[in-house]
Design a protein around this motif. Structure first.
Motif, short mmCIF file in Angstrom:
data_model
loop_
_atom_site.label_atom_id
_atom_site.label_comp_id
_atom_site.label_asym_id
_atom_site.label_seq_id
_atom_site.Cartn_x
_atom_site.Cartn_y
_atom_site.Cartn_z
N TRP A 171 0.82 -1.20 0.10
CA TRP A 171 0.05 0.02 0.01
C TRP A 171 1.12 1.26 0.03
CZ3 TRP A 171 -4.35 -0.21 -1.86
CH2 TRP A 171 -5.42 -1.08 -1.47
N GLN A 172 1.81 1.19 0.86
CA GLN A 172 2.79 2.32 1.03
C GLN A 172 3.43 3.02 -0.49
OE1 GLN A 172 6.26 2.96 0.98
NE2 GLN A 172 6.18 5.19 1.27
N ALA A 173 4.00 1.64 -1.06
CA ALA A 173 4.61 1.60 -1.91
C ALA A 173 3.91 2.17 -3.35
CB ALA A 173 5.31 0.50 -2.61
N VAL A 174 2.66 1.66 -3.71
CA VAL A 174 1.79 2.01 -4.56
C VAL A 174 1.27 3.21 -4.32
CG1 VAL A 174 -0.55 1.59 -5.68
CG2 VAL A 174 1.06 -0.38 -4.93
N GLU A 175 0.95 3.74 -3.05
CA GLU A 175 0.17 5.14 -3.32
C GLU A 175 1.43 6.27 -3.18
OE1 GLU A 175 -3.69 3.75 -0.50
OE2 GLU A 175 -2.05 4.47 0.41
N SER A 176 2.56 5.83 -2.87
CA SER A 176 3.57 6.95 -3.19
C SER A 176 4.30 7.04 -4.43
CB SER A 176 4.70 6.76 -2.06
OG SER A 176 5.28 5.65 -2.11
N LEU A 177 3.88 6.19 -5.42
CA LEU A 177 4.36 6.42 -6.70
C LEU A 177 4.18 7.54 -7.31
CD1 LEU A 177 3.76 2.86 -8.31
CD2 LEU A 177 6.22 3.54 -7.59
N ASP A 178 5.34 8.30 -7.77
CA ASP A 178 5.11 9.46 -8.72
C ASP A 178 5.97 9.25 -9.77
OD1 ASP A 178 7.49 9.44 -7.49
OD2 ASP A 178 7.38 11.59 -6.80
N PRO A 199 -12.37 -0.24 -2.24
CA PRO A 199 -12.53 1.16 -2.43
C PRO A 199 -11.19 1.55 -2.49
CG PRO A 199 -14.18 0.55 -0.95
CD PRO A 199 -13.22 -0.67 -1.04
N ARG A 200 -10.14 1.39 -1.68
CA ARG A 200 -8.76 1.97 -1.71
C ARG A 200 -8.09 1.59 -2.81
NH1 ARG A 200 -4.38 1.10 3.33
NH2 ARG A 200 -2.85 2.45 2.55
N ALA A 201 -8.21 0.21 -3.12
CA ALA A 201 -7.83 -0.25 -4.39
C ALA A 201 -8.04 0.69 -5.86
CB ALA A 201 -7.76 -1.60 -4.57
N GLU A 202 -9.29 0.69 -5.66
CA GLU A 202 -9.91 1.44 -7.21
C GLU A 202 -9.17 2.82 -7.01
OE1 GLU A 202 -14.22 1.09 -6.31
OE2 GLU A 202 -14.17 -1.16 -6.84
N ASP A 206 -6.94 4.15 -9.79
CA ASP A 206 -7.38 5.38 -10.78
C ASP A 206 -6.20 6.24 -10.82
OD1 ASP A 206 -9.57 7.10 -12.10
OD2 ASP A 206 -9.01 8.49 -10.42
N ARG A 207 -5.44 6.82 -9.86
CA ARG A 207 -4.22 7.53 -9.86
C ARG A 207 -3.06 6.96 -10.67
NH1 ARG A 207 0.68 8.70 -7.39
NH2 ARG A 207 0.71 6.51 -6.37
N LEU A 208 -3.08 5.73 -10.56
CA LEU A 208 -1.88 4.77 -11.48
C LEU A 208 -2.09 5.11 -12.87
CD1 LEU A 208 -0.71 1.80 -9.63
CD2 LEU A 208 0.39 4.07 -9.75
N GLY A 209 -3.52 4.87 -13.23
CA GLY A 209 -3.80 5.15 -14.73
C GLY A 209 -3.64 6.40 -15.13
N ARG A 210 -3.72 7.49 -14.45
CA ARG A 210 -3.33 8.91 -14.72
C ARG A 210 -1.94 8.86 -15.02
NH1 ARG A 210 -7.38 10.00 -10.91
NH2 ARG A 210 -5.75 10.92 -9.40
N LEU A 211 -1.09 8.41 -14.18
CA LEU A 211 0.46 8.38 -14.04
C LEU A 211 0.74 7.68 -15.39
CD1 LEU A 211 2.75 7.84 -10.96
CD2 LEU A 211 3.17 6.51 -13.36
N GLY A 250 -11.39 -7.90 -16.35
CA GLY A 250 -11.84 -7.60 -14.81
C GLY A 250 -10.67 -6.76 -14.29
N SER A 251 -9.58 -6.53 -14.92
CA SER A 251 -8.66 -6.00 -14.28
C SER A 251 -9.00 -4.42 -13.89
CB SER A 251 -7.40 -6.01 -14.98
OG SER A 251 -6.35 -5.10 -14.44
N LEU A 252 -8.59 -3.90 -12.79
CA LEU A 252 -8.73 -2.33 -12.59
C LEU A 252 -8.04 -1.58 -13.71
CD1 LEU A 252 -8.39 -2.09 -8.74
CD2 LEU A 252 -10.21 -2.17 -9.90
N ALA A 253 -6.83 -2.10 -14.29
CA ALA A 253 -6.04 -1.19 -15.20
C ALA A 253 -7.19 -1.36 -16.69
CB ALA A 253 -4.94 -2.13 -15.46
N ARG A 254 -8.18 -2.18 -16.90
CA ARG A 254 -8.99 -1.80 -18.06
C ARG A 254 -9.67 -0.69 -18.20
NH1 ARG A 254 -11.05 -0.65 -21.68
NH2 ARG A 254 -12.05 -1.84 -23.20
N ALA A 255 -9.69 0.00 -16.93
CA ALA A 255 -10.62 1.50 -17.10
C ALA A 255 -9.68 2.58 -17.62
CB ALA A 255 -10.96 1.53 -15.67
N TRP A 256 -8.29 2.21 -17.63
CA TRP A 256 -7.30 3.25 -18.05
C TRP A 256 -7.19 3.24 -19.58
CZ3 TRP A 256 -2.25 0.88 -15.48
CH2 TRP A 256 -2.59 0.85 -13.98
#
Length: 314
Positions: A171-178, A199-202, A206-211, A250-256
């Motif tokens: 969680w810390q690594a994913v949410e701090s990726l820039d 909800p936290r994963a979604e 969403d933030r990773l998709g924008r990145l 079904g992957s969350l990345a499909r929405a990207w």
């Protein structure tokens, strides 16, 4: 009475289909493990045969070695090998039970001080490894190694004490990726696709998709891959496409990605099948054996992705 010497597998599909061409390639070039995996996924073969083939790579410490992950040679157990083994077990519905509990004990033994996994444990020193995988005495925790393992364990509802701190690390690594690179993003997706806090994963996805889009980490126009940068240290032409991130619908990345972008990516993937029936390994090739062993793995995953999205392969 069955005919003596008859094959236990059903007849192969017509030779002109992508699946039949890939089957010829697998029988010609693949290790026993990949042959068994292909038979399981596409020819009605059994899971027991896959498990038996995988067990040849297991060590007494309940980790996996012996070049299961082709870029790491030698007999010693490594986190990347063990993560590869978990992917195989997950793909055949066998990622659970005492075997996986023992694997978690191995993962605990090689974890860093913060409870996560290094990409390469120092025990690899003295054995060949890809130049892109440096060996150091005190390796740091890496999302690249930890994310897929934690994600697959959560996906299969495996509970072990090791998971608590490793999940917190992810969680810390994913949410701090820039800033990141495609393989690290793929590792993050594998974690987020199965993380318990949906909800936290979604929100993180969403933030990773924008990145990914802002940093142009996906080649969104396969007809013009050179218009997109290749990550530093990657091989020339080692682009990543929409289907590399969203391996299933079904992957969350499909929405990207838009429908058109995903369709273009999948059509390009299908077109990449080579004359010998296999798909190319895009990573930098540093030894002849690694290229030979990697291509059947890539071929199986390409076929699984295409089938997941409903593209006809045969």
């Amino acid at each position: 009475m069955a005919e003596t010497g008859a094959s236990p597998l059903p007849p192969t599909p017509p030779a002109h289909t992508p699946l039949a061409r890939a089957e010829h390639f697998l029988w010609l070039t693949a290790r026993v493990l990949e042959q068994r995996r292909f038979a399981y996924h596409f020819l009605g073969g059994g899971a027991d045969a896959v498990e038996t083939a995988l067990s040849a790579y297991r060590n007494e410490d309940d980790g996996y070695g012996h070049a299961l992950e082709p870029d790491l040679r030698g007999p010693v157990s490594q986190p990347l090998h063990t993560g590869h083994a978990l992917r195989v077990l997950d793909s055949i519905g066998r990622c659970g039970g005492q075997r996986v509990e023992r694997m978690c004990r191995y993962l605990t033994s090689v974890s860093t001080q913060d409870g996560a996994l290094p990409t390469i444990h120092p025990s690899q020193r003295g054995y060949p490894a890809a130049p892109s995988l440096p060996i150091v005495d005190n390796p740091p925790s890496e999302l690249l190694a930890t994310g897929p393992v934690v994600g697959l364990l959560h996906r299969n509802e495996v509970w072990h004490a090791w998971l608590f701190r490793a999940t917190d690390f992810c969680w810390q690594a994913v949410e701090s990726l820039d800033k990141s690179h495609p393989y690290e993003i793929e590792a993050a997706v594998t974690f987020l696709d199965s993380a318990p806090d949906r909800p936290r994963a979604e929100a993180a996805a969403d933030r990773l998709g924008r990145l990914v889009r802002e940093h142009r980490l996906a080649a969104l126009d396969p007809a013009r891959p050179d218009a997109f940068p290749v990550a530093p240290g990657y091989a020339s032409g080692e682009h990543h496409f929409a289907n590399d991130y969203a391996k299933t619908p079904g992957s969350l990345a499909r929405a990207w990605f838009t429908d058109a972008e995903m369709t273009g990516s999948l059509e390009y993937l299908l077109s990449r099948q080579q004359e010998d029936g296999g798909w190319p390994a895009r990573r930098r090739q540093w030894a002849p054996g690694t290229a030979l062993e990697a291509r059947p793995i890539v071929t199986i995953e390409a076929l699984r992705t295409l089938r997941a999205y409903g593209l006809p392969v045969g």
